[in-house]
Structures are given as C-alpha cells and as structure tokens.
Design a protein around this motif. Sequence first.
Motif, PDB file in Angstrom:
ATOM      1  N   GLU A 246      42.688  66.482 -10.960  1.00  0.00           N
ATOM      2  CA  GLU A 246      41.354  66.464 -10.361  1.00  0.00           C
ATOM      3  C   GLU A 246      41.443  65.993  -8.907  1.00  0.00           C
ATOM      4  O   GLU A 246      42.428  65.386  -8.487  1.00  0.00           O
ATOM      5  CB  GLU A 246      40.426  65.534 -11.145  1.00  0.00           C
ATOM      6  N   ASN A 247      40.388  66.224  -8.151  1.00  0.00           N
ATOM      7  CA  ASN A 247      40.275  65.732  -6.780  1.00  0.00           C
ATOM      8  C   ASN A 247      39.147  64.707  -6.720  1.00  0.00           C
ATOM      9  O   ASN A 247      38.234  64.723  -7.536  1.00  0.00           O
ATOM     10  CB  ASN A 247      39.982  66.882  -5.811  1.00  0.00           C
ATOM     11  N   GLY A 248      39.195  63.844  -5.736  1.00  0.00           N
ATOM     12  CA  GLY A 248      38.121  62.871  -5.565  1.00  0.00           C
ATOM     13  C   GLY A 248      38.649  61.455  -5.449  1.00  0.00           C
ATOM     14  O   GLY A 248      39.837  61.226  -5.177  1.00  0.00           O
ATOM     15  N   LEU A 249      37.746  60.496  -5.652  1.00  0.00           N
ATOM     16  CA  LEU A 249      38.092  59.087  -5.545  1.00  0.00           C
ATOM     17  C   LEU A 249      38.155  58.454  -6.927  1.00  0.00           C
ATOM     18  O   LEU A 249      37.326  58.744  -7.789  1.00  0.00           O
ATOM     19  CB  LEU A 249      37.051  58.342  -4.692  1.00  0.00           C
ATOM     20  N   LEU A 250      39.102  57.573  -7.113  1.00  0.00           N
ATOM     21  CA  LEU A 250      39.269  56.893  -8.391  1.00  0.00           C
ATOM     22  C   LEU A 250      38.009  56.117  -8.770  1.00  0.00           C
ATOM     23  O   LEU A 250      37.607  56.088  -9.933  1.00  0.00           O
ATOM     24  CB  LEU A 250      40.470  55.948  -8.316  1.00  0.00           C
ATOM     25  N   GLU A 251      37.368  55.505  -7.789  1.00  0.00           N
ATOM     26  CA  GLU A 251      36.179  54.690  -8.055  1.00  0.00           C
ATOM     27  C   GLU A 251      35.024  55.510  -8.642  1.00  0.00           C
ATOM     28  O   GLU A 251      34.121  54.944  -9.269  1.00  0.00           O
ATOM     29  CB  GLU A 251      35.706  54.014  -6.772  1.00  0.00           C
ATOM     30  N   ASP A 252      35.081  56.823  -8.475  1.00  0.00           N
ATOM     31  CA  ASP A 252      33.985  57.672  -8.959  1.00  0.00           C
ATOM     32  C   ASP A 252      34.162  58.139 -10.405  1.00  0.00           C
ATOM     33  O   ASP A 252      33.226  58.672 -11.000  1.00  0.00           O
ATOM     34  CB  ASP A 252      33.841  58.907  -8.061  1.00  0.00           C
ATOM     35  N   VAL A 253      35.353  57.952 -10.966  1.00  0.00           N
ATOM     36  CA  VAL A 253      35.601  58.524 -12.287  1.00  0.00           C
ATOM     37  C   VAL A 253      35.879  57.498 -13.384  1.00  0.00           C
ATOM     38  O   VAL A 253      35.802  57.820 -14.568  1.00  0.00           O
ATOM     39  CB  VAL A 253      36.785  59.522 -12.234  1.00  0.00           C
ATOM     40  N   ILE A 254      36.180  56.254 -13.004  1.00  0.00           N
ATOM     41  CA  ILE A 254      36.623  55.293 -14.016  1.00  0.00           C
ATOM     42  C   ILE A 254      35.513  54.863 -14.959  1.00  0.00           C
ATOM     43  O   ILE A 254      35.725  54.736 -16.169  1.00  0.00           O
ATOM     44  CB  ILE A 254      37.250  54.055 -13.342  1.00  0.00           C
ATOM     45  N   ALA A 255      34.319  54.608 -14.444  1.00  0.00           N
ATOM     46  CA  ALA A 255      33.237  54.073 -15.275  1.00  0.00           C
ATOM     47  C   ALA A 255      32.997  54.934 -16.515  1.00  0.00           C
ATOM     48  O   ALA A 255      32.738  54.407 -17.605  1.00  0.00           O
ATOM     49  CB  ALA A 255      31.957  53.949 -14.461  1.00  0.00           C
ATOM     50  N   ALA A 256      33.097  56.235 -16.363  1.00  0.00           N
ATOM     51  CA  ALA A 256      32.837  57.138 -17.487  1.00  0.00           C
ATOM     52  C   ALA A 256      33.889  57.010 -18.583  1.00  0.00           C
ATOM     53  O   ALA A 256      33.638  57.360 -19.746  1.00  0.00           O
ATOM     54  CB  ALA A 256      32.787  58.581 -16.991  1.00  0.00           C
ATOM     55  N   ASP A 257      35.074  56.472 -18.244  1.00  0.00           N
ATOM     56  CA  ASP A 257      36.142  56.327 -19.235  1.00  0.00           C
ATOM     57  C   ASP A 257      35.926  55.128 -20.159  1.00  0.00           C
ATOM     58  O   ASP A 257      36.532  55.058 -21.228  1.00  0.00           O
ATOM     59  CB  ASP A 257      37.497  56.153 -18.534  1.00  0.00           C
ATOM     60  N   ILE A 258      35.100  54.174 -19.753  1.00  0.00           N
ATOM     61  CA  ILE A 258      34.942  52.917 -20.488  1.00  0.00           C
ATOM     62  C   ILE A 258      33.673  52.971 -21.322  1.00  0.00           C
ATOM     63  O   ILE A 258      32.562  52.946 -20.795  1.00  0.00           O
ATOM     64  CB  ILE A 258      34.891  51.725 -19.522  1.00  0.00           C
ATOM     65  N   THR A 259      33.818  53.031 -22.630  1.00  0.00           N
ATOM     66  CA  THR A 259      32.641  53.160 -23.503  1.00  0.00           C
ATOM     67  C   THR A 259      32.025  51.812 -23.872  1.00  0.00           C
ATOM     68  O   THR A 259      30.858  51.757 -24.235  1.00  0.00           O
ATOM     69  CB  THR A 259      33.001  53.914 -24.793  1.00  0.00           C
ATOM     70  N   ASN A 260      32.806  50.729 -23.819  1.00  0.00           N
ATOM     71  CA  ASN A 260      32.249  49.413 -24.128  1.00  0.00           C
ATOM     72  C   ASN A 260      31.381  48.961 -22.958  1.00  0.00           C
ATOM     73  O   ASN A 260      31.889  48.753 -21.851  1.00  0.00           O
ATOM     74  CB  ASN A 260      33.369  48.396 -24.369  1.00  0.00           C
ATOM     75  N   PRO A 261      30.058  48.808 -23.154  1.00  0.00           N
ATOM     76  CA  PRO A 261      29.151  48.507 -22.039  1.00  0.00           C
ATOM     77  C   PRO A 261      29.489  47.223 -21.290  1.00  0.00           C
ATOM     78  O   PRO A 261      29.440  47.182 -20.061  1.00  0.00           O
ATOM     79  CB  PRO A 261      27.778  48.408 -22.714  1.00  0.00           C
ATOM     80  N   ASN A 262      29.839  46.177 -22.014  1.00  0.00           N
ATOM     81  CA  ASN A 262      30.117  44.898 -21.367  1.00  0.00           C
ATOM     82  C   ASN A 262      31.404  44.961 -20.556  1.00  0.00           C
ATOM     83  O   ASN A 262      31.483  44.433 -19.440  1.00  0.00           O
ATOM     84  CB  ASN A 262      30.204  43.787 -22.409  1.00  0.00           C
TER      85      ASN A 262
END
Length: 448
Positions: A246-262
């Motif tokens: 993929e292309n882009g910034l790491l900061e833009d894609v990580i949140a979606a990988d983490i399913t635990n809200p806290n």
Amino acid sequence: MKKTVLSMLLLACSAAGWAQHAMIQGKFLKENTSTINTGQIYLFKAENGGMVPLTMIPLARHDHSFQAQVADSDLNVIRYIGFPDEVYPVYMRKGDTLTIDAGFGEISYSGKVNAQNKVFADWCKMVTPLRKYSYTKDGWKLAPTFYDGTLDSLVKPAETFVSSIKTDNAKFDKDLKFMLPYSLRYDALGPFLQGLGYAKKEEFPAFIANILKTENYSNQQIWTLPFAYNYIQGYSFVKHFTYNMENGLLEDVIAADITNPNMKADYLLTLLDRKEYQNMSKFVNSNKQYMITAAQKNKMKIFEKQANLKEVGGETVDFSYPDMTGKVHHLKDFRGKVVLVDLWATWCKPCLAEQPALETLEKSFEGKDVVFISISIDTEKEKWKNMVEEKKLSGLHLYSNNQGSMIADYEVTQIPRFILIDKNGKMVSYDAIRPSDPKLKELIQSKI
C-alpha cells in the motif's frame, strides 16, 4: 591486632549486607550508533505499551562490564535489562547474583540462575538465530531463504517450549505463556523493518502471512508487553507496506488494525506522546473520536490544543514570564498588536547571530502596532540579565528558566525559534522564518 579484627568484622558485615541484596553483573556489547549511548544500559519495567527506565547502569569503557544492585522494589517481578532498542528479561530474588553476557541479539545467564531466569535463558538461546537478523549489523542482508529456514525451524519448538513452562510461580508462568508467543512474533517481524522483503505475497513465510491476516489486537493484555507499541508499529508497517504494498502514511492505517477500543486509544495517545506523526492536526482530528475514558479524553484535549496551535489561524496558548524587574507579562496583554516571539539563549550562537537583524527589524516597526518579545530559555538568570544589559538589547526581554508554556505547549526544543501572532491572538507562523530573511518583515507588515 585490634585493627585487624575490626577490619575483618567490617568486611564480614559488608559481605553479609551484600548477600541480602540482589546483584546483576556481566557485560553488554553494542555497536556505536548516533541515537543510543553505548556507555550505559538500563534496568526497565514494562509500562503503557513500552518500557520505563528504572536505573541507569554505566558500562566500563575497556570491556563494557557492569555491576548493579537491584532495588527491593524490582525483586520478584519481571524486569528488562539493556539498551532502549535491545533488552533481555530478568527475574531477581533477594540474595541472587546473576551474571549476563549480552549483545547483538544473544545473551547467556550464569551464576545463581533461578527457575525464572532459567526459562529466559533457554528461550533466548532457542531464538538467538532469529534475533541475529535484527541485532547484528549485516543481518538484514541474509538471503530470505536463510530467514525462512530459521523461522520455520523455530515455530514448533517455540510452541512446545511455551506449553511446558512450569516454575514455582504460577503468575510468572501465566505471564510468560502470554508474552513469549508475541515475543517470537516481534522478533520474526524485525528483519522486515531492516529491509527484508519478498517479490510476491506467496513467497512470505507461512508464519508471517498468518499473523498478518489474523492479528486484530482484541486482547488488552497485549498493551502490558514491554514491546507492545513497537510491535504494533512494526506489524502495521509490514502488513500494509511490505505485504500489501500500500501507499500512504503509517499513522493513517494503524488505528483500523486495533479492535480493542481501550488499547486503540492508548496506542494513539502514545504515538502523539512520541511525536511520530506527519501532520498533528490531521491526526488528532481523525482519531480523537476513539478516546474512551475520561483520562484519555482529557489527554487528547491537550494534544488537540497543541495541534490547533500549529495551524495558521489557530488559537494561541497564553504564556506568562517575568522581565528583569520581576514583573510578569502575559501574551494576552498584547492583544491588538502583532507579536513576534523570539526564543533564544545566551549560549546559542545562531541566536546571537540573528540579533543584529532582529534589532534592525524592531526599529523598522517603531511606532506601529508590533511588539517584539524575546524569551530566554537560559537556566542561569544572572548570565541572561548581564547579556541583555551589556548589549542593550531592545524589545521586551523575559526569562523562562527553560520552563512553562513555551516549552510545554509551544514545544520549543530547538533555538533560535520565532513565532508570529496576529492582533487577535491567532497563529500566523508557529515556526517563522528568521529576521535575517527579508520575507519576515513582509509577513509582519501584512498583519498590521
């Protein structure tokens, strides 16, 4: 005779005293780097997805040896010893004397090796071939086929090892059975961060492909691991940019990988703490929705204030510092005037080099609604006062002692630094061009 007896008694008492404490000694080797001080190691504890240093331990210059007493508060718990980017676990009890010989992805434990350290020793010995790829200078250059074989040879033995852990400490056993599988994943991903890659997805080792497809960070306990934050970063880098191309910034894609809200909220706040972003305002606005607890929301509000501060037209944060007479001046006192803030220090040669241009710039705006505020970050007040008086520096001079809002909110970590604020207290330039550049005069003029 009396002196001899007394000396022997003192030595005996000293030896008895040392015997009550736990000691770690040995050697720790590391190649010199520009970011790590190789003259000292630390004893760390796991906290908030990473590690917090507890004790700094100097290394001898001639042979990189060390010796350190372990505090009572660090006994009977898992701690980590090493450099910030290379650590090894230890578990110390009162009276233990542990010797380690570590470096370049490898460690040996000797001396009084208790049951817990025996587990660490056996595990580290088993995974050393894999760690060599990340912790030796040219490890990343090894052909993928060698890496594949190394990783494949470890998967089953690692599973058997973890399932067979049984010491005299049930909590330790449970913690290790959770941590070590993630430790293997972390080490397995390491070579990809050093440059290892494959032309096609089908060529990736099955172990790596599987975790890239299945990891979703649903268990909050992951955040208790000493490498949790780095594991999430490394995992996402490999998944999105090495595996999926993929292309882009790491900061833009990580949140979606983490399913635990806290955990997602904790991770995002840690990323902001570490300043590992390209656009703070964009990142904050995209991720403030994920805060769960009151503490997380309050911390994000602080980051939001800092992010808005950096934007053109953003609301500035008030600051207050004393002048040479002790009178305190606030930024809000100058509402209605354009304000140029100059951050400097008496020891800063580039700052002093800008002084003549700054003096000329100030004179060009005499009688106009422009104020020049110079804030020193010196920690020696008299030295600052003497220079201002001797050089007869113009403008309003304030003293910060390297503390307060300028350091915390405006993140002044390098000087000289100039900040331009408009008449309404809105940000014009968070990091303005220097007075020696004629464009700064034009910018100020446009805001009068």
